[in-house]
Enzyme design. Structure first.
Site, mmCIF file in Angstrom:
data_model
loop_
_atom_site.group_PDB
_atom_site.id
_atom_site.type_symbol
_atom_site.label_atom_id
_atom_site.label_comp_id
_atom_site.label_asym_id
_atom_site.label_seq_id
_atom_site.Cartn_x
_atom_site.Cartn_y
_atom_site.Cartn_z
ATOM 1 N N LYS A 13 -5.078 -3.656 -8.222
ATOM 2 C CA LYS A 13 -6.003 -2.799 -8.976
ATOM 3 C C LYS A 13 -5.709 -1.309 -8.819
ATOM 4 O O LYS A 13 -6.235 -0.500 -9.580
ATOM 5 C CB LYS A 13 -7.441 -3.142 -8.571
ATOM 6 C CG LYS A 13 -7.846 -4.524 -9.084
ATOM 7 C CD LYS A 13 -9.068 -5.090 -8.399
ATOM 8 C CE LYS A 13 -9.320 -6.519 -8.911
ATOM 9 N NZ LYS A 13 -10.225 -7.290 -8.069
ATOM 10 N N SER A 51 -14.157 -4.260 -6.420
ATOM 11 C CA SER A 51 -12.983 -5.094 -6.680
ATOM 12 C C SER A 51 -13.272 -6.142 -7.752
ATOM 13 O O SER A 51 -12.860 -7.305 -7.654
ATOM 14 C CB SER A 51 -12.515 -5.783 -5.386
ATOM 15 O OG SER A 51 -11.189 -6.234 -5.518
ATOM 16 N N SER A 91 -5.795 -8.135 -4.711
ATOM 17 C CA SER A 91 -6.501 -7.073 -5.431
ATOM 18 C C SER A 91 -5.949 -5.674 -5.212
ATOM 19 O O SER A 91 -6.431 -4.718 -5.838
ATOM 20 C CB SER A 91 -7.986 -7.084 -5.061
ATOM 21 O OG SER A 91 -8.642 -8.162 -5.699
ATOM 22 N N LYS A 137 -7.364 0.549 -1.069
ATOM 23 C CA LYS A 137 -7.777 -0.724 -1.671
ATOM 24 C C LYS A 137 -7.496 -1.907 -0.753
ATOM 25 O O LYS A 137 -6.452 -1.979 -0.112
ATOM 26 C CB LYS A 137 -7.045 -0.931 -3.007
ATOM 27 C CG LYS A 137 -7.589 -2.112 -3.811
ATOM 28 C CD LYS A 137 -8.964 -1.831 -4.373
ATOM 29 C CE LYS A 137 -9.601 -3.041 -5.012
ATOM 30 N NZ LYS A 137 -10.061 -4.025 -3.987
#
Length: 383
Positions: free
Chosen positions: A77, A129, A74, A234
């Site tokens: 992202k 997320s 993730s 993140k």
């Protein structure tokens, strides 16, 4: 008479010449200070790949296998968000398409036809997320998952990420979806320059409206609570990628970005890496406003000189115990009237190890008018 003619011949070249030789004066800025650790020698991390660098200069403190291509989960992202922020209309209301419903993995449980702004989708993407939010963003901005992935790859090429390729906006496993620790750090540095992105990733909790219903979002990045000065960015995880984390922290004008890929002990890794970074760097004042003052001859003026100075202060991030920073002053040896107050007439350039690290302009601090004589030059000489 002959002596007067000779004097005229000597004076004329000075009067008609517009060639001004620059001054290249160099002095040394005092950089003495206390002794500090200036490297991360001996640092050990659990990650298969890792890097920590200073965001302003790109100077790397520590790296471990930072150029091996690996899945990024993730942390993908980061690119999804910056692509959406730069390409989309954040205020536009989005109707969630069927393709964005029930996407595997993390979710905010969007349903077909739910209405929310693109802005709220990006918040859900980065804090929770949410893979369904990622799909909805991609379809809204580019028309399809595949088309959005192409936008992501175009942005990667623009930033200079040579070992990164995207096939989707959420980071679910795909053989052709990969990055490196170094590329991911460069992406984070780029993304954090966007004020909206920086605001989102530094926020721990947020409410959004989905089809009129208030939803609460909580940031999964524990570094925001664990580490003093943390500002993002993140987390990520799949079975194939292992634990992935991109973090950033800022203290006293020094901004660091750290990345780990497949790190079983990522929170501890990042704490150690960021600590090492802050031991290495500091922001140093290079010059204060109005610190350097110059008086330069001004030909054709009654005063005969003009006052100059720097109007701007300047600081730079440097390694502690850095080699001397030199200051190169570039100014004309003399100037021609008229000179207007506020004119930029030169610059002060700061150099470290042969590399320019910053500069400030030198301004005229006064207006100096040209003197207009009623008599001609020969008449003034011979009376």
């Amino acid at each position: 008479m002959l002596n007067k003619i000779a004097a005229v011949l000597l004076i004329l070249p000075l009067c008609i010449s517009d060639v001004v030789a620059p001054i290249y004066a160099t002095d040394v800025v005092d950089v003495t200070g206390e002794a500090h650790v200036t490297s991360a020698d001996g640092l050990s991390v659990s990650a298969e790949s890792a890097i920590v660098l200073e965001a302003t200069t790109g100077d790397v403190v520590f790296e471990k296998d930072a150029d091996t291509r690996r899945p990024m989960a993730s942390t993908t992202k980061i690119m999804t968000a910056i692509t959406a922020l730069e390409a989309g209309d954040l205020d536009k209301k989005v109707s969630v398409p069927a393709e964005a419903v029930g996407v595997e993995g993390s979710s905010v449980y969007l349903e077909k036809g739910d209405s929310l702004s693109l802005n709220d989708l990006v918040w859900a993407l980065m804090l929770e997320s949410a893979n369904d939010a990622a799909a909805a963003i991609a379809i809204e901005v580019a028309g399809s998952i595949e088309a959005f992935a192409e936008l992501m790859n175009e942005k990667a090429a623009e930033i200079g990420l040579c070992d990164t390729h995207f096939t989707n906006p959420h980071g679910l496993d795909n053989e052709d979806h990969y990055t490196t620790a170094r590329d991911l750090a460069r992406l984070a540095v780029y993304a954090l320059k966007n004020e909206k992105f920086a605001e989102i990733v530094s926020t721990y909790k947020k409410t959004v409206e989905i089809d009129g219903e208030t939803r609460y979002l909580l940031n999964h990045n524990k570094m925001l609570k664990l580490y003093d000065g943390a500002i993002g960015v993140k987390t990520g995880y799949t079975k194939r990628s292992g634990r992935c984390l991109v973090s950033a922290a800022e203290r006293d004008g020094v901004r660091l970005v750290a990345v780990t890929l497949n790190a079983p002990d990522d929170w501890r890794d990042h704490t150690a890496m960021l600590d090492a970074g802050f031991e290495c760097f500091e922001r140093r004042e290079l010059i204060r406003e109005g610190e350097s003052v110059f008086i330069v001859p001004c030909i054709g003026s009654e005063k005969g000189e003009v006052l100059l100075s720097n109007h701007d202060a300047l600081s730079a991030v440097v390694r502690k115990n850095t080699p001397d920073i030199t200051r190169r002053i570039e100014l004309p040896r003399y100037m021609w009237a008229p000179v207007e107050e506020g004119d930029v007439v030169g610059r002060i350039v700061f150099v470290q190890d042969g590399v320019d690290i910053g500069e400030v302009p030198i301004f005229a601090d006064e207006t100096v008018e040209r003197v207009v004589y009623k008599k001609g030059l020969l008449e003034r000489i011979f009376g």
